[in-house]
Each structure stands twice: as C-alpha cells, then as structure tokens.
Design a protein around this motif. Structure first.
Motif, PDB file in Angstrom:
ATOM      1  N   HIS A  38       0.824  -1.213   0.000  1.00  0.00           N
ATOM      2  CA  HIS A  38       0.000   0.000   0.000  1.00  0.00           C
ATOM      3  C   HIS A  38       0.856   1.261   0.000  1.00  0.00           C
ATOM      4  O   HIS A  38       0.499   2.276   0.582  1.00  0.00           O
ATOM      5  N   ARG A  39       2.009   1.213  -0.665  1.00  0.00           N
ATOM      6  CA  ARG A  39       2.874   2.383  -0.822  1.00  0.00           C
ATOM      7  C   ARG A  39       2.588   3.071  -2.141  1.00  0.00           C
ATOM      8  O   ARG A  39       3.063   4.162  -2.393  1.00  0.00           O
ATOM      9  N   GLU A  40       1.843   2.386  -3.009  1.00  0.00           N
ATOM     10  CA  GLU A  40       1.447   2.952  -4.298  1.00  0.00           C
ATOM     11  C   GLU A  40       0.056   2.462  -4.629  1.00  0.00           C
ATOM     12  O   GLU A  40      -0.404   1.445  -4.111  1.00  0.00           O
ATOM     13  N   GLU A  41      -0.576   3.197  -5.509  1.00  0.00           N
ATOM     14  CA  GLU A  41      -1.878   2.782  -6.014  1.00  0.00           C
ATOM     15  C   GLU A  41      -1.957   3.224  -7.464  1.00  0.00           C
ATOM     16  O   GLU A  41      -1.339   4.212  -7.857  1.00  0.00           O
ATOM     17  N   MET A  42      -2.701   2.473  -8.254  1.00  0.00           N
ATOM     18  CA  MET A  42      -2.900   2.824  -9.658  1.00  0.00           C
ATOM     19  C   MET A  42      -4.379   2.728  -9.992  1.00  0.00           C
ATOM     20  O   MET A  42      -5.060   1.820  -9.534  1.00  0.00           O
ATOM     21  N   LEU A  43      -4.815   3.680 -10.782  1.00  0.00           N
ATOM     22  CA  LEU A  43      -6.173   3.658 -11.314  1.00  0.00           C
ATOM     23  C   LEU A  43      -6.055   3.569 -12.829  1.00  0.00           C
ATOM     24  O   LEU A  43      -5.199   4.231 -13.426  1.00  0.00           O
ATOM     25  N   ASP A  44      -6.901   2.771 -13.444  1.00  0.00           N
ATOM     26  CA  ASP A  44      -6.836   2.619 -14.897  1.00  0.00           C
ATOM     27  C   ASP A  44      -7.295   3.900 -15.592  1.00  0.00           C
ATOM     28  O   ASP A  44      -7.522   4.927 -14.961  1.00  0.00           O
ATOM     29  N   ARG A  45      -7.446   3.817 -16.895  1.00  0.00           N
ATOM     30  CA  ARG A  45      -7.780   4.994 -17.700  1.00  0.00           C
ATOM     31  C   ARG A  45      -9.113   5.626 -17.323  1.00  0.00           C
ATOM     32  O   ARG A  45      -9.430   6.715 -17.767  1.00  0.00           O
ATOM     33  N   GLN A  93      -0.152  16.215   5.714  1.00  0.00           N
ATOM     34  CA  GLN A  93      -1.384  16.620   6.398  1.00  0.00           C
ATOM     35  C   GLN A  93      -2.592  16.435   5.484  1.00  0.00           C
ATOM     36  O   GLN A  93      -3.639  15.945   5.918  1.00  0.00           O
ATOM     37  N   GLU A  94      -2.462  16.808   4.229  1.00  0.00           N
ATOM     38  CA  GLU A  94      -3.571  16.620   3.283  1.00  0.00           C
ATOM     39  C   GLU A  94      -3.855  15.133   3.064  1.00  0.00           C
ATOM     40  O   GLU A  94      -5.019  14.722   2.985  1.00  0.00           O
ATOM     41  N   ALA A  95      -2.810  14.322   2.962  1.00  0.00           N
ATOM     42  CA  ALA A  95      -3.000  12.878   2.803  1.00  0.00           C
ATOM     43  C   ALA A  95      -3.705  12.291   4.019  1.00  0.00           C
ATOM     44  O   ALA A  95      -4.568  11.408   3.883  1.00  0.00           O
ATOM     45  N   ASP A  96      -3.371  12.787   5.202  1.00  0.00           N
ATOM     46  CA  ASP A  96      -4.035  12.349   6.424  1.00  0.00           C
ATOM     47  C   ASP A  96      -5.519  12.705   6.393  1.00  0.00           C
ATOM     48  O   ASP A  96      -6.372  11.903   6.781  1.00  0.00           O
ATOM     49  N   GLN A  97      -5.845  13.902   5.922  1.00  0.00           N
ATOM     50  CA  GLN A  97      -7.248  14.317   5.822  1.00  0.00           C
ATOM     51  C   GLN A  97      -8.011  13.434   4.831  1.00  0.00           C
ATOM     52  O   GLN A  97      -9.157  13.068   5.071  1.00  0.00           O
ATOM     53  N   GLN A 142     -11.778   0.521  -1.927  1.00  0.00           N
ATOM     54  CA  GLN A 142     -11.083  -0.180  -0.846  1.00  0.00           C
ATOM     55  C   GLN A 142      -9.567  -0.047  -0.996  1.00  0.00           C
ATOM     56  O   GLN A 142      -8.855   0.160  -0.010  1.00  0.00           O
ATOM     57  N   ASP A 143      -9.079  -0.140  -2.229  1.00  0.00           N
ATOM     58  CA  ASP A 143      -7.643   0.004  -2.470  1.00  0.00           C
ATOM     59  C   ASP A 143      -7.159   1.417  -2.139  1.00  0.00           C
ATOM     60  O   ASP A 143      -6.113   1.597  -1.512  1.00  0.00           O
ATOM     61  N   LEU A 144      -7.919   2.421  -2.560  1.00  0.00           N
ATOM     62  CA  LEU A 144      -7.551   3.806  -2.242  1.00  0.00           C
ATOM     63  C   LEU A 144      -7.600   4.060  -0.740  1.00  0.00           C
ATOM     64  O   LEU A 144      -6.735   4.741  -0.188  1.00  0.00           O
ATOM     65  N   THR A 145      -8.607   3.496  -0.081  1.00  0.00           N
ATOM     66  CA  THR A 145      -8.726   3.652   1.371  1.00  0.00           C
ATOM     67  C   THR A 145      -7.507   3.040   2.067  1.00  0.00           C
ATOM     68  O   THR A 145      -6.924   3.652   2.966  1.00  0.00           O
ATOM     69  N   ALA A 146      -7.102   1.846   1.642  1.00  0.00           N
ATOM     70  CA  ALA A 146      -5.929   1.188   2.230  1.00  0.00           C
ATOM     71  C   ALA A 146      -4.653   1.988   1.937  1.00  0.00           C
ATOM     72  O   ALA A 146      -3.803   2.157   2.823  1.00  0.00           O
ATOM     73  N   PHE A 147      -4.519   2.478   0.720  1.00  0.00           N
ATOM     74  CA  PHE A 147      -3.339   3.267   0.351  1.00  0.00           C
ATOM     75  C   PHE A 147      -3.217   4.519   1.221  1.00  0.00           C
ATOM     76  O   PHE A 147      -2.169   4.784   1.813  1.00  0.00           O
ATOM     77  N   ALA A 149      -4.709   5.158   4.086  1.00  0.00           N
ATOM     78  CA  ALA A 149      -4.570   4.808   5.509  1.00  0.00           C
ATOM     79  C   ALA A 149      -3.112   4.500   5.839  1.00  0.00           C
ATOM     80  O   ALA A 149      -2.575   4.983   6.845  1.00  0.00           O
ATOM     81  N   GLN A 150      -2.452   3.701   4.990  1.00  0.00           N
ATOM     82  CA  GLN A 150      -1.042   3.374   5.212  1.00  0.00           C
ATOM     83  C   GLN A 150      -0.180   4.632   5.090  1.00  0.00           C
ATOM     84  O   GLN A 150       0.733   4.852   5.882  1.00  0.00           O
ATOM     85  N   THR A 151      -0.485   5.459   4.117  1.00  0.00           N
ATOM     86  CA  THR A 151       0.257   6.705   3.912  1.00  0.00           C
ATOM     87  C   THR A 151       0.140   7.600   5.146  1.00  0.00           C
ATOM     88  O   THR A 151       1.136   8.163   5.610  1.00  0.00           O
ATOM     89  N   ALA A 152      -1.053   7.715   5.693  1.00  0.00           N
ATOM     90  CA  ALA A 152      -1.264   8.534   6.892  1.00  0.00           C
ATOM     91  C   ALA A 152      -0.530   7.950   8.095  1.00  0.00           C
ATOM     92  O   ALA A 152       0.097   8.688   8.863  1.00  0.00           O
TER      93      ALA A 152
END
Length: 164
Positions: A38-45, A93-97, A142-147, A149-152
């Motif tokens: 969860h150090r990276e995330e990718m979204l398709d086109r 701080q923004e990533a935490d929000q 769910q993937d974005l939420t996990a990404f 959360a780990q980032t925060a």
C-alpha cells in the motif's frame, strides 16, 4: 494510460519535475512490491470516473475538501514539456485528511449519488452490468482507502501522475 499515486516521505520530496518523473521510472516488479505494501496505487484509464465518485455527480455540488483530493487533488508541479500532464502533490497533512475522509466515507451513499453517471448507458436495466461496475468501483475504493490509511500511518506525502 493510468493514474499513478505514490507515497513519499516528506523529507525526500523534491519540488522538481525531473525528480518527480524519476520517481515513477521503476520497473514493474518494484512497483508491484510497493502496491502490495500500500505504498502505491494505480487507477486505470477511468480515473476521471473514480474522481466523480468522490466529488459528486455533475454539477459537482460538493464543497472543496478531502473528497476532492482523493484522485485529482494536489498542488501542481509542471513539466518543462507542456504536453506532459503535471504532477500533483498532497502534503502529509492533506494525505491524512484524505485518509480520514475515506475511512468515514459511506461507499453505498457515494455510489447512489453518482451511479447514474458512472454506469454505462442503459446498464441500469442490466443488473449484471450494474453489479460488475459497482464491484469495480468498490474494489478501487477499498484500495484507495488502504493506500491513504497506510500513507497517513507513515506520515507520508502523496505524489500523483497521469502516466501516458
């Protein structure tokens, strides 16, 4: 084409388009390892569709805030080449929000507000297509939420880039 998000420790972050470009040049195996952690995330086109989920369906009546930062938010750092999309940076701080927003977001509510825009034309009459589309968005949520959360938890910033 895909939208790539990467967590970066704030002390390592540089305000240089060249440095940021190199940040996304790793081979696929290294990227996959960071995705698993969860150090990276990718979204398709369809990343703009994912943005709609959080910003609201047109006419985008949502107020600015963490929801608008989930996908496309952040301060732009432009390339010397104007044909290249800018990098987007979120502070720690923004990533935490954003992480707090996603942790408290009700996916069903978000889906209900935007589903008429996100579903392929006439898919509302096709329950199988609607179920598949909803499942894809819910999985990305769910993937974005996990990404985030780990980032925060790590106190990291986020760098985003549309990779062409």
């Amino acid at each position: 084409m895909y939208f790539h998000l990467r967590a970066v420790p704030p002390p390592a972050l540089r305000n240089s388009a060249n440095w940021l470009r190199r940040l996304f040049e790793d081979d696929w195996e290294r990227v996959r390892l960071r995705l698993d952690r969860h150090r990276e995330e990718m979204l398709d086109r369809h990343y703009l569709d994912h943005d709609l989920l959080y910003t609201g369906a047109p006419p985008y009546d949502t107020v600015d805030g963490p929801g608008t930062d989930v996908v496309l938010g952040g301060r732009a750092v432009y390339h010397a080449d104007p044909t290249q999309p800018p990098f987007l940076l979120l502070t720690a701080q923004e990533a935490d929000q954003v992480a707090e927003y996603l942790a408290s977001a009700d996916f069903t509510y978000l889906w209900d507000v935007s589903r008429h825009v996100l579903l392929p034309e006439k898919a509302e009459a096709d329950t199988e297509t609607e179920a598949q589309t909803r499942a894809a968005f819910e999985s990305a949520h769910q993937d974005l939420t996990a990404f985030y959360a780990q980032t925060a938890r790590d106190g990291d910033a986020v760098v985003k880039w549309l990779v062409l």
